[in-house]
Write an enzyme that holds these catalytic residues in place. Structure first.
Site, mmCIF file in Angstrom:
data_model
loop_
_atom_site.group_PDB
_atom_site.id
_atom_site.type_symbol
_atom_site.label_atom_id
_atom_site.label_comp_id
_atom_site.label_asym_id
_atom_site.label_seq_id
_atom_site.Cartn_x
_atom_site.Cartn_y
_atom_site.Cartn_z
ATOM 1 N N ASN A 50 -29.533 -86.756 -12.169
ATOM 2 C CA ASN A 50 -30.799 -86.925 -12.856
ATOM 3 C C ASN A 50 -31.180 -85.608 -13.491
ATOM 4 O O ASN A 50 -31.526 -84.651 -12.827
ATOM 5 C CB ASN A 50 -31.868 -87.369 -11.843
ATOM 6 N N LEU A 96 -24.381 -82.269 -11.776
ATOM 7 C CA LEU A 96 -24.711 -83.150 -10.658
ATOM 8 C C LEU A 96 -26.162 -82.900 -10.273
ATOM 9 O O LEU A 96 -26.559 -81.740 -10.079
ATOM 10 C CB LEU A 96 -23.813 -82.878 -9.453
ATOM 11 N N ASP A 97 -26.932 -83.967 -10.168
ATOM 12 C CA ASP A 97 -28.324 -83.873 -9.769
ATOM 13 C C ASP A 97 -28.458 -83.239 -8.381
ATOM 14 O O ASP A 97 -27.557 -83.368 -7.551
ATOM 15 C CB ASP A 97 -28.905 -85.294 -9.750
ATOM 16 N N PRO A 98 -29.552 -82.553 -8.089
ATOM 17 C CA PRO A 98 -29.752 -82.003 -6.739
ATOM 18 C C PRO A 98 -29.628 -83.043 -5.623
ATOM 19 O O PRO A 98 -29.189 -82.714 -4.526
ATOM 20 C CB PRO A 98 -31.176 -81.432 -6.802
ATOM 21 N N LEU A 99 -29.993 -84.292 -5.906
ATOM 22 C CA LEU A 99 -29.908 -85.328 -4.876
ATOM 23 C C LEU A 99 -28.492 -85.855 -4.685
ATOM 24 O O LEU A 99 -28.236 -86.627 -3.767
ATOM 25 C CB LEU A 99 -30.835 -86.496 -5.231
#
Length: 388
Positions: free
Chosen positions: A42, A114-117
């Site tokens: 995201n 890559l999103d932190p999540l």
């Protein structure tokens, strides 16, 4: 062997790595090389977790520490790929900064945000490997992800607010029956919280300001999409292999809509990026431990590097003599004649005495250099080269 990448495509991919405004990662904006590329994560959260770079960017934090008396270590030439198994809670930019610091590398970038999540494979290019980033970006990506049913959220993952809810829950048979509609060449509308530019503004900035903007569907390729597990009625686990530009969050959103139950991503892990699989990944803790051992003379950071040419697995290699290598290194074309002339055309990577020299184009009886590599410095260990 026939090469499928024409010269114009090679130039486009290389220009994309150096000049493409819409795909540059934060690492590039700070003078490093890499790309934002894949849409598994995201983008808006990537932006939020970083905050203002003047305050939160690890490089700026490092500057503050040095002002307080920390000795700045000299940077060095390091060339190769580190495939970090990125932990949840860390931005891709932070991960690149950490790897760059551990290796004391002069240049670094990544081949797909890559999103932190999200967790999983984050290919980090060091030194001359940054010249091969576009080849990784164009490769397939594979994800394992969990969809939570019953809510659609404005960010299409757990951090957003619920916009639609439903008490319905799909069965495994209903899910499997729908998946062929999301396989192959499809049209996909990016999430509202994405890095797509709308009249010069990022979609996630507009969404954060409360604006709802129509995003145009774009063609993407889903090579494979399977339901692997349904641990309970509220969740389903999938694996997807997709091409460049695919948003996994949008995939979860659209599947939920067609099933009539809504859905959003609750877990996401990238397991493949181009030639790099889970077996190539190294956890951050292991990389830091290797760095500590290397500092005490008990190991080498070269053991964590994959060769630069690993990113070029999909194009043929061409060995040349030292005399021809000298010409190519100076940017001069080499005539290809006689029995040693390659039976191919298009893009090749050139080696001399088993060492990567250049990316070049074969055509009209000539070998024309496009990118020349200077691999002086720390490179992958011989053990990693042989295993690769």
């Amino acid at each position: 062997m026939t090469v499928t990448t024409p010269a114009a495509a090679l130039d486009s991919r290389l220009d994309e790595a150096g000049n493409g405004e819409s795909t540059l990662s934060p690492a590039v904006q700070h003078g490093d090389h890499g790309q934002q590329g894949d849409r598994g994560g995201n983008d808006q959260r990537q932006h939020q977790h970083q905050g203002h770079r003047g305050n939160n960017d690890p490089r700026h934090q490092g500057g503050k520490q040095r002002q307080q008396g920390q000795v700045r270590r000299d940077k060095r030439d390091v060339h190769g790929w580190v495939i970090l198994d990125k932990p949840i809670g860390m931005t891709s930019t932070q991960a690149v900064a950490i790897a760059k610091r551990l290796f004391q590398a002069k240049r670094a970038g990544h081949a797909g945000t890559l999103d932190p999540l999200a967790s999983g494979g984050l290919p980090i290019a060091l030194g001359e490997a940054t010249k091969t980033v576009p080849f990784v970006m164009d490769g397939r990506k594979r994800y394992r992800f969990t969809v939570a049913w019953g809510e659609e959220r404005d960010t299409d993952d757990t951090e957003g607010r619920a916009t639609f809810t439903s008490p319905n829950r799909p069965t495994a048979d209903q899910i499997r029956a729908l998946l062929p509609q999301f396989t192959g060449n499809i049209e996909q509308t990016p999430p509202q919280y994405s890095a797509i530019k709308i009249q010069g503004e990022r979609a996630y900035d507009l969404a954060r300001d409360g604006e709802v903007v129509p995003l145009v569907p774009r063609p993407v390729v889903i090579h494979e999409l399977v339901l692997t597990e349904q641990p309970d009625s509220d969740h389903a686990v999938f694996e997807a292999e997709c091409g460049k530009g695919t948003y996994v969050r949008a995939l979860a959103r659209d599947i939920g809509r067609l099933l009539g139950c809504y859905g959003h991503i609750s877990a996401l892990r990238r397991t493949l990026v181009g030639p790099f699989a889970e077996a190539d990944m190294i956890p951050l803790e292991q990389l830091e431990a290797l760095c500590d051992r290397a500092a005490s003379g008990e190991g080498s950071l070269a053991d964590a590097l994959l060769p630069v040419e690993t990113a070029l697995d999909d194009i043929p290699a061409l060995a040349v003599t030292r005399a021809d290598a000298a010409r190519l290194h100076r940017g001069q074309a080499v005539l290809l004649r006689g029995r040693d002339a390659p039976d191919c055309s298009g893009t090749v990577y050139v080696t001399v005495a088993g060492r990567l020299l250049a990316l070049a184009e074969v055509g009209n009886g000539e070998l024309i250099p496009k990118r020349v590599f200077n691999l002086t410095g720390l490179t992958a260990s011989s053990a990693r080269k042989e295993s690769n």
